[in-house]
Design a protein around this motif. Structure first.
Motif, PDB file in Angstrom:
ATOM      1  N   CYS A   1      -4.516   3.471   5.327  1.00 20.94           N
ATOM      2  CA  CYS A   1      -3.210   2.983   5.794  1.00 20.94           C
ATOM      3  C   CYS A   1      -2.934   3.485   7.209  1.00 20.94           C
ATOM      4  O   CYS A   1      -2.516   2.712   8.076  1.00 20.94           O
ATOM      5  CB  CYS A   1      -2.099   3.451   4.855  1.00 20.94           C
ATOM      6  SG  CYS A   1      -2.007   2.527   3.305  1.00 20.94           S
TER       7      CYS A   1
ATOM      8  N   CYS B 187      -6.383   0.312   1.145  1.00 20.63           N
ATOM      9  CA  CYS B 187      -5.682   1.444   0.517  1.00 20.63           C
ATOM     10  C   CYS B 187      -6.074   1.559  -0.955  1.00 20.63           C
ATOM     11  O   CYS B 187      -5.935   0.613  -1.719  1.00 20.63           O
ATOM     12  CB  CYS B 187      -4.169   1.222   0.626  1.00 20.63           C
ATOM     13  SG  CYS B 187      -3.201   2.488  -0.239  1.00 20.63           S
TER      14      CYS B 187
ATOM     15  N   PRO C  84       0.830  -1.206   0.000  1.00 20.58           N
ATOM     16  CA  PRO C  84       0.000   0.000   0.000  1.00 20.58           C
ATOM     17  C   PRO C  84       0.865   1.258   0.000  1.00 20.58           C
ATOM     18  O   PRO C  84       2.091   1.168   0.114  1.00 20.58           O
ATOM     19  CB  PRO C  84      -0.770  -0.135   1.311  1.00 20.58           C
ATOM     20  CG  PRO C  84       0.163  -0.873   2.217  1.00 20.58           C
ATOM     21  CD  PRO C  84       0.994  -1.781   1.342  1.00 20.58           C
ATOM     22  N   ASP C  85       0.219   2.429  -0.104  1.00 17.44           N
ATOM     23  CA  ASP C  85       1.019   3.666  -0.179  1.00 17.44           C
ATOM     24  C   ASP C  85       1.536   4.106   1.185  1.00 17.44           C
ATOM     25  O   ASP C  85       2.440   4.917   1.277  1.00 17.44           O
ATOM     26  CB  ASP C  85       0.225   4.790  -0.856  1.00 17.44           C
ATOM     27  CG  ASP C  85      -1.007   5.227  -0.064  1.00 17.44           C
ATOM     28  OD1 ASP C  85      -1.165   4.799   1.097  1.00 17.44           O
ATOM     29  OD2 ASP C  85      -1.809   5.997  -0.612  1.00 17.44           O
ATOM     30  N   LEU C  86       0.967   3.545   2.252  1.00 15.07           N
ATOM     31  CA  LEU C  86       1.411   3.810   3.630  1.00 15.07           C
ATOM     32  C   LEU C  86       1.193   5.258   4.070  1.00 15.07           C
ATOM     33  O   LEU C  86       1.748   5.698   5.070  1.00 15.07           O
ATOM     34  CB  LEU C  86       2.883   3.407   3.830  1.00 15.07           C
ATOM     35  CG  LEU C  86       3.183   1.922   3.565  1.00 15.07           C
ATOM     36  CD1 LEU C  86       4.677   1.663   3.595  1.00 15.07           C
ATOM     37  CD2 LEU C  86       2.472   1.040   4.586  1.00 15.07           C
ATOM     38  N   THR C  87       0.400   6.020   3.324  1.00 14.21           N
ATOM     39  CA  THR C  87       0.178   7.422   3.705  1.00 14.21           C
ATOM     40  C   THR C  87      -1.295   7.811   3.759  1.00 14.21           C
ATOM     41  O   THR C  87      -1.624   8.872   4.297  1.00 14.21           O
ATOM     42  CB  THR C  87       0.857   8.389   2.712  1.00 14.21           C
ATOM     43  OG1 THR C  87       0.309   8.164   1.414  1.00 14.21           O
ATOM     44  CG2 THR C  87       2.362   8.181   2.665  1.00 14.21           C
ATOM     45  N   CYS C  88      -2.183   7.003   3.188  1.00 18.09           N
ATOM     46  CA  CYS C  88      -3.579   7.449   3.074  1.00 18.09           C
ATOM     47  C   CYS C  88      -4.339   7.218   4.400  1.00 18.09           C
ATOM     48  O   CYS C  88      -3.828   6.636   5.351  1.00 18.09           O
ATOM     49  CB  CYS C  88      -4.270   6.745   1.909  1.00 18.09           C
ATOM     50  SG  CYS C  88      -4.666   5.019   2.254  1.00 18.09           S
TER      51      CYS C  88
HETATM   52 ZN   LIG Z   1      -2.892   3.817   1.594  1.00 20.83          ZN
END
Ligand SMILES: [Zn+2]
Length: 343
Positions: free
Chosen positions: A104, A112, A97-101
């Motif tokens: 997440c 994500c 995943p982007d790990l920022t949304c």
């Molecule tokens: Zn995310």
């Protein structure tokens, strides 16, 4: 350990068309590792892409490497990764995943919207000699977990997630509908979570026999026996068949305040027994992949609570990927085909 400049991959070029191609070996970027793939399980979704060239909104528009249940050995690391990890055996969690949304950050990274998931267009999968993945998603596994089992930690994760969402606990009575790979790992996981009754229904006698061997306390041949014949009412339904009749029968069998987790993929719509749901205050949820399940899955296999090797019913070389993808249609006893790209 150094990686070759080119590697072989098995590519889906369109529905029913898989070919072996040579491609440049990918280079691990910052925070990534390059993994020599030891074993890749064939999932129903891979077979679906092979048969139809699409799953729902995901369409194969350009050549796609299938396979998302993978294990292997770290061959090289990118910048920012501990170089001592080279040589480490790992199980690959195939969605990064982007790990920022928002999802997440709330710990629900399986939701994500910017997930990059193996073998889902346009992201290539692991029917390949080597793959690159984010270091945090290459989970180290102990030597007592085989390469095949390390690959099958992915479907086990689906079951761990389903059991968590269903709140399976000590003394739970669980009905699993469908005894394919996901149903069979769900049986074992429910038992490991403390369930004292686990019934499984399916139309395939070979799969029901395997479910019994893996610890199911009751098996139901769905061709003539419904869950209402059980001497107890389930408080959890794990639906792993995708079949609408099995789903409704399972929901209708649930005890007061029962919980249902719908894992199997069938049609897009389903008529629900609303009065049953209301009078018994049933809870129903879907699942989409998993989050934070690998540590649990690794311990369940390493401790012997879950046997994944028993599910493997066929092993194939990379150039036999097409045979692996169609194994289930040739043999009704087939549960899980695995491709071993290094053989
Ligand atoms: Zn995310």
């Amino acid at each position: 350990m150094s990686a070759p400049a080119v590697m072989r991959v098995a590519v889906l070029r369109g529905a029913g068309d898989v070919a072996i191609e040579e491609r440049p070996t990918p280079r691990p970027g910052r925070g990534e590792v390059l993994v020599t793939v030891g074993s890749v399980g064939v999932c129903g979704s891979d077979t679906h892409y092979y048969d139809h060239g699409r799953i729902g909104r995901f369409v194969v528009e350009s050549p796609l490497v299938l396979g998302h249940e993978a294990s292997g050995v770290i061959a090289a690391v990118g910048d920012g990764v501990d170089p001592s990890r080279v040589g480490q055996r790992v199980s690959i969690e195939p969605g990064v995943p982007d790990l920022t949304c928002r999802m997440c950050l709330s710990g629900r990274y399986n939701l994500c919207p910017d997930m990059r998931f193996f073998a889902t267009p346009p992201i290539d999968g692991a029917f390949a000699e080597l793959v690159v993945v984010h270091q945090a998603f290459a989970h180290p596994v102990p030597d007592r977990i085989s390469d095949d089992a390390a690959a099958l930690l992915e479907p086990l994760s689906v079951a761990v997630w389903a059991c968590r969402k269903a709140r399976v606990t000590a003394g739970s009575r669980v009905l699993v509908t469908g005894a394919g790979a996901i149903g069979l790992v769900s049986v074992q996981t429910a038992l490991a979570f403390g369930a004292t009754e686990v019934a499984v229904s399916d139309v395939n006698p070979a799969r029901l026999a395997l479910a019994r061997e893996l610890g199911a306390t009751a098996v139901l041949d769905a061709r003539d026996t419904g869950p209402e014949t059980l001497p107890w009412r389930p408080d959890v339904l794990i639906e792993a068949s995708g079949h609408p009749l099995a789903t409704v029968a399972g929901l209708t069998a649930l005890d007061l305040a029962g919980r249902a987790v719908l894992v199997g993929m069938g049609g897009d719509e389903l008529a629900l027994p609303l009065s049953v749901m209301q009078e018994r205050e049933l809870e129903i949820t879907g699942t989409f992949r998993y989050a934070n399940t690998w540590p649990t899955a690794i311990e369940l296999v390493a401790s012997g609570r879950v046997d994944l090797d028993r599910l493997v019913t066929g092993t194939y070389r990379l150039d036999q990927a097409e045979e692996a993808l169609t194994a289930a249609r040739q043999d009704p006893g087939a549960v899980k085909a695995v491709v071993r790209p290094q053989t």
